[in-house]
Motif scaffolding. Structure first.
Motif, mmCIF file in Angstrom:
data_model
loop_
_atom_site.group_PDB
_atom_site.id
_atom_site.type_symbol
_atom_site.label_atom_id
_atom_site.label_comp_id
_atom_site.label_asym_id
_atom_site.label_seq_id
_atom_site.Cartn_x
_atom_site.Cartn_y
_atom_site.Cartn_z
ATOM 1 N N THR A 246 0.817 -1.158 0.102
ATOM 2 C CA THR A 246 0.038 -0.163 0.005
ATOM 3 C C THR A 246 0.650 1.187 0.005
ATOM 4 O O THR A 246 0.277 2.395 -0.598
ATOM 5 C CB THR A 246 -0.829 0.148 1.218
ATOM 6 O OG1 THR A 246 -0.183 -0.234 2.420
ATOM 7 C CG2 THR A 246 -1.909 -1.063 1.186
ATOM 8 N N SER B 18 4.707 6.965 2.173
ATOM 9 C CA SER B 18 3.982 8.158 1.959
ATOM 10 C C SER B 18 4.176 9.054 3.325
ATOM 11 O O SER B 18 4.146 10.326 3.272
ATOM 12 C CB SER B 18 2.476 8.193 1.512
ATOM 13 O OG SER B 18 1.730 7.443 2.791
ATOM 14 N N THR C 69 1.787 2.954 2.688
ATOM 15 C CA THR C 69 1.573 3.917 3.570
ATOM 16 C C THR C 69 2.778 4.545 4.278
ATOM 17 O O THR C 69 2.847 5.793 4.620
ATOM 18 C CB THR C 69 0.630 3.112 4.806
ATOM 19 O OG1 THR C 69 -0.607 2.792 3.981
ATOM 20 C CG2 THR C 69 0.045 4.293 5.779
#
Length: 64
Positions: free
Chosen positions: A26, A31, A28
């Motif tokens: 993902t 980021s 996550t």
């Protein structure tokens, strides 16, 4: 939110491994780290060009 269904009789280690893989995919954490501090557009572009040069060099070595 990530949901990892645990199958009947499955070990928790395997479920954790699946969770970690899904979390990495993902992006996550990546980021969040990028948003911690501001990087100038010129610096971001420079790192992108350097990465592209590195990958191209690897491909050139592979083709030789």
């Amino acid at each position: 939110m990530l949901i990892i269904p645990i199958k009947e009789g499955e070990q928790i280690d395997r479920a954790l491994k699946r969770y970690k893989r899904k979390f990495d995919k993902t992006g996550t954490k990546r980021s969040l780290n990028e948003r911690k501090q501001f990087t100038k557009p010129s610096v971001a572009r420079r790192t992108q060009v350097q990465k592209a040069q590195y990958v191209q060099g690897l491909r050139d070595i592979e083709n030789v």
